[in-house]
Design a protein around this motif. Sequence first.
Motif, mmCIF file in Angstrom:
data_model
loop_
_atom_site.group_PDB
_atom_site.id
_atom_site.type_symbol
_atom_site.label_atom_id
_atom_site.label_comp_id
_atom_site.label_asym_id
_atom_site.label_seq_id
_atom_site.Cartn_x
_atom_site.Cartn_y
_atom_site.Cartn_z
ATOM 1 N N THR A 34 -10.853 -8.851 6.856
ATOM 2 C CA THR A 34 -10.850 -8.640 5.409
ATOM 3 C C THR A 34 -13.371 -8.063 5.406
ATOM 4 O O THR A 34 -13.393 -8.695 6.125
ATOM 5 C CB THR A 34 -10.731 -8.059 4.422
ATOM 6 N N TRP A 38 -14.349 -2.380 3.182
ATOM 7 C CA TRP A 38 -12.813 -1.724 3.543
ATOM 8 C C TRP A 38 -11.988 -2.051 2.618
ATOM 9 O O TRP A 38 -11.438 -0.675 1.826
ATOM 10 C CB TRP A 38 -11.753 -2.919 4.798
ATOM 11 N N ARG A 42 -11.083 1.985 0.750
ATOM 12 C CA ARG A 42 -9.158 1.457 0.948
ATOM 13 C C ARG A 42 -8.490 1.917 -0.747
ATOM 14 O O ARG A 42 -7.879 2.019 -0.545
ATOM 15 C CB ARG A 42 -8.625 1.162 2.399
ATOM 16 N N CYS A 118 6.006 -2.078 -11.686
ATOM 17 C CA CYS A 118 4.880 -2.044 -12.106
ATOM 18 C C CYS A 118 5.020 -0.724 -13.309
ATOM 19 O O CYS A 118 3.897 -0.797 -14.425
ATOM 20 C CB CYS A 118 4.057 -1.409 -10.940
ATOM 21 N N ARG A 157 -3.611 -9.945 5.259
ATOM 22 C CA ARG A 157 -5.003 -9.414 4.014
ATOM 23 C C ARG A 157 -4.259 -7.696 3.637
ATOM 24 O O ARG A 157 -5.216 -7.289 3.039
ATOM 25 C CB ARG A 157 -5.746 -8.857 5.741
ATOM 26 N N GLY A 223 2.223 -1.029 2.999
ATOM 27 C CA GLY A 223 1.719 -0.221 1.883
ATOM 28 C C GLY A 223 1.706 1.182 1.628
ATOM 29 O O GLY A 223 1.702 1.778 1.384
ATOM 30 N N ARG A 224 1.753 1.201 3.086
ATOM 31 C CA ARG A 224 1.630 3.188 3.937
ATOM 32 C C ARG A 224 2.249 3.032 3.214
ATOM 33 O O ARG A 224 2.041 5.056 2.407
ATOM 34 C CB ARG A 224 0.967 2.866 5.625
ATOM 35 N N HIS A 258 -0.808 3.934 -13.638
ATOM 36 C CA HIS A 258 -0.969 1.929 -12.948
ATOM 37 C C HIS A 258 -1.170 2.288 -11.409
ATOM 38 O O HIS A 258 -1.741 3.096 -11.482
ATOM 39 C CB HIS A 258 0.296 2.238 -12.409
ATOM 40 N N ASN A 261 -4.430 2.281 -6.846
ATOM 41 C CA ASN A 261 -4.991 1.878 -5.607
ATOM 42 C C ASN A 261 -5.858 3.126 -6.617
ATOM 43 O O ASN A 261 -5.781 3.935 -6.166
ATOM 44 C CB ASN A 261 -4.612 2.504 -4.231
ATOM 45 N N ARG A 263 -7.071 5.654 -4.486
ATOM 46 C CA ARG A 263 -7.264 6.900 -3.552
ATOM 47 C C ARG A 263 -5.883 7.719 -4.321
ATOM 48 O O ARG A 263 -6.175 8.702 -4.337
ATOM 49 C CB ARG A 263 -6.927 6.543 -2.532
ATOM 50 N N ASN A 288 -4.225 -4.674 -8.425
ATOM 51 C CA ASN A 288 -3.346 -4.105 -9.365
ATOM 52 C C ASN A 288 -2.597 -5.486 -10.150
ATOM 53 O O ASN A 288 -2.331 -7.088 -9.129
ATOM 54 C CB ASN A 288 -3.054 -3.732 -8.128
HETATM 55 O O1 UT7 Z 1 1.550 -1.568 -7.056
HETATM 56 C C1 UT7 Z 1 2.290 -0.431 -6.986
HETATM 57 C C2 UT7 Z 1 2.526 -0.409 -5.294
HETATM 58 N N1 UT7 Z 1 1.293 -0.800 -4.662
HETATM 59 C C3 UT7 Z 1 1.033 0.343 -3.551
HETATM 60 O O2 UT7 Z 1 1.054 1.199 -4.395
HETATM 61 C C4 UT7 Z 1 0.143 -0.135 -2.679
HETATM 62 C C5 UT7 Z 1 -0.693 1.406 -2.163
HETATM 63 N N2 UT7 Z 1 -0.565 0.865 -1.010
HETATM 64 C C6 UT7 Z 1 -2.506 0.514 -0.629
HETATM 65 O O3 UT7 Z 1 -2.224 0.539 -1.543
HETATM 66 C C7 UT7 Z 1 -2.393 1.095 0.892
HETATM 67 O O4 UT7 Z 1 -1.323 1.751 1.457
HETATM 68 C C8 UT7 Z 1 -3.000 -0.409 1.221
HETATM 69 C C9 UT7 Z 1 -4.473 -0.959 0.314
HETATM 70 C C10 UT7 Z 1 -2.000 -1.514 1.133
HETATM 71 C C11 UT7 Z 1 -3.513 0.027 2.745
HETATM 72 O O5 UT7 Z 1 -4.056 0.704 2.951
HETATM 73 P P1 UT7 Z 1 -4.601 2.132 4.075
HETATM 74 O O6 UT7 Z 1 -5.182 2.880 3.878
HETATM 75 O O7 UT7 Z 1 -2.847 1.886 4.035
HETATM 76 O O8 UT7 Z 1 -3.867 0.916 5.646
HETATM 77 P P2 UT7 Z 1 -2.755 0.822 6.653
HETATM 78 O O9 UT7 Z 1 -1.769 -0.146 5.982
HETATM 79 O O10 UT7 Z 1 -2.298 2.079 6.686
HETATM 80 O O11 UT7 Z 1 -3.097 -0.118 7.480
HETATM 81 C C12 UT7 Z 1 -5.144 0.595 7.760
HETATM 82 C C13 UT7 Z 1 -5.887 -0.558 8.737
HETATM 83 C C14 UT7 Z 1 -4.494 -1.107 10.251
HETATM 84 O O12 UT7 Z 1 -5.751 -1.731 11.515
HETATM 85 P P3 UT7 Z 1 -4.567 -0.818 12.573
HETATM 86 O O13 UT7 Z 1 -2.899 -1.156 12.533
HETATM 87 O O14 UT7 Z 1 -4.784 0.625 12.452
HETATM 88 O O15 UT7 Z 1 -6.222 -1.338 13.530
HETATM 89 C C15 UT7 Z 1 -4.635 -2.230 9.221
HETATM 90 O O16 UT7 Z 1 -4.006 -3.375 10.340
HETATM 91 O O17 UT7 Z 1 -6.079 -1.081 8.215
HETATM 92 C C16 UT7 Z 1 -5.992 -2.566 8.365
HETATM 93 N N3 UT7 Z 1 -5.727 -2.958 7.628
HETATM 94 C C17 UT7 Z 1 -7.266 -3.583 6.711
HETATM 95 N N4 UT7 Z 1 -8.479 -4.303 7.516
HETATM 96 C C18 UT7 Z 1 -9.174 -5.066 6.513
HETATM 97 C C19 UT7 Z 1 -5.215 -3.349 6.796
HETATM 98 N N5 UT7 Z 1 -5.289 -3.581 5.420
HETATM 99 C C20 UT7 Z 1 -6.837 -4.710 5.528
HETATM 100 C C21 UT7 Z 1 -7.746 -4.787 5.698
HETATM 101 N N6 UT7 Z 1 -8.953 -5.200 5.867
HETATM 102 N N7 UT7 Z 1 -7.623 -5.757 3.940
#
Ligand code: UT7
Length: 331
Positions: A34, A38, A42, A118, A157, A223-224, A258, A261, A263, A288
């Motif tokens: 990571t 990023w 994000r 949460c 990650r 996550g998404r 809470h 994120n 965003r 978080n």
């Molecule tokens: O407390 C309540 C519960 N929790 C939440 O509310 C969390 C809510 N979710 C999130 O905050 C976001 O979904 C995350 C931060 C967990 C993930 O962010 P995202 O923008 O939704 O990423 P994604 O899961 O759609 O992944 C996009 C890309 C993927 O790569 P590919 O498949 O497009 O090549 C992931 O593998 O980002 C990649 N990725 C990372 N890259 C670098 C996922 N995690 C990481 C990372 N570092 N840590």
Amino acid sequence: MKSLCKLTVEIAGLGSHLPERVLSNADLEQMVDTSDGWITKRTGIRERRIAAETEATSDLAVVAARNALAEAGLSPANVEAIIVTTCTPDYLFPATACLVQTALGADNALPYDLEAACCGFLFGLAQGGALVVAGVTENALVIGAETLSRFTDYTDRRSCILFGDAAGAAVLTRSTGTGEIIFCEMGGDGSRQELLMIPGGGSRRPPTHETVDNADHFMKLQGREVFRCAVSKLGELLVRIPQETGISLDDIKLIIPHQSNVRIIRSICERAGIPEEKAYVNIDRVGNTSAASIPIAMDEAVQKGVLQRGDLVLLLAFGGGITWGSMLLRY
Ligand code: UT7
């Protein structure tokens, strides 16, 4: 569940506690594939706190509770209820609240735990408020405390960048001034349980060598999808505040969402036409922290003078279960 009936309780004191050790994005770069760029872009998170090896959830809870009791001017012997909200208890049982009770010397308190991930603190405030208003107890100490690092897979990650350890607490008493809970709405949808869970270690999948080898004792996060549901549900909750209370969002001094994120927070503000600055954000420093997130943020807001007595403050939560809630308070 919706509740329009005002709960004439006030938050007499707030307290919080962050463990000393900082886990920065740079540290995580050494652990998984990571980057600081990023994670910051994000999630908005730059660092989070991690409990010492000798510290468990109750240890963090006790420090936050002592701070809240000092601010409220309430001695532990006079605490009548302790509600600890956590999804990372010291033990499956006894309740973490019992451990907190004995550490505080709050021998006259009714101690129990409430688990709503949460949303725990928000649900706990509603329940503590109901105990006080019903006359079951004179006061309630509501604590949100977590050691999520113990249940985080630091090889994943997609989740390990998010979570931190912390505790926050509030003392609720019958209202003597303007403080009150004006409105709250709480709900959940257990059919979405798989979005965010720890699948192993409970009675469904008791710990075995296999569950440990599969890392089933760690948090699993889609996550998404959680992100999408959170934006949608928190947006609905926001829209209903003026509809149900007749109070305009413009009249609310501060929104304490809470911290999951940045965003998500920005997106709900934008959709509701609220200036982003109205939402309190400390996720950059704490990550978080699940049930601890709202009371920590609220305590900080009061310490900084951003939130003052008589102000309207809106708490918003969304998390595992899935569960959600909003609470409009006059502080
Ligand atoms: O407390 C309540 C519960 N929790 C939440 O509310 C969390 C809510 N979710 C999130 O905050 C976001 O979904 C995350 C931060 C967990 C993930 O962010 P995202 O923008 O939704 O990423 P994604 O899961 O759609 O992944 C996009 C890309 C993927 O790569 P590919 O498949 O497009 O090549 C992931 O593998 O980002 C990649 N990725 C990372 N890259 C670098 C996922 N995690 C990481 C990372 N570092 N840590």
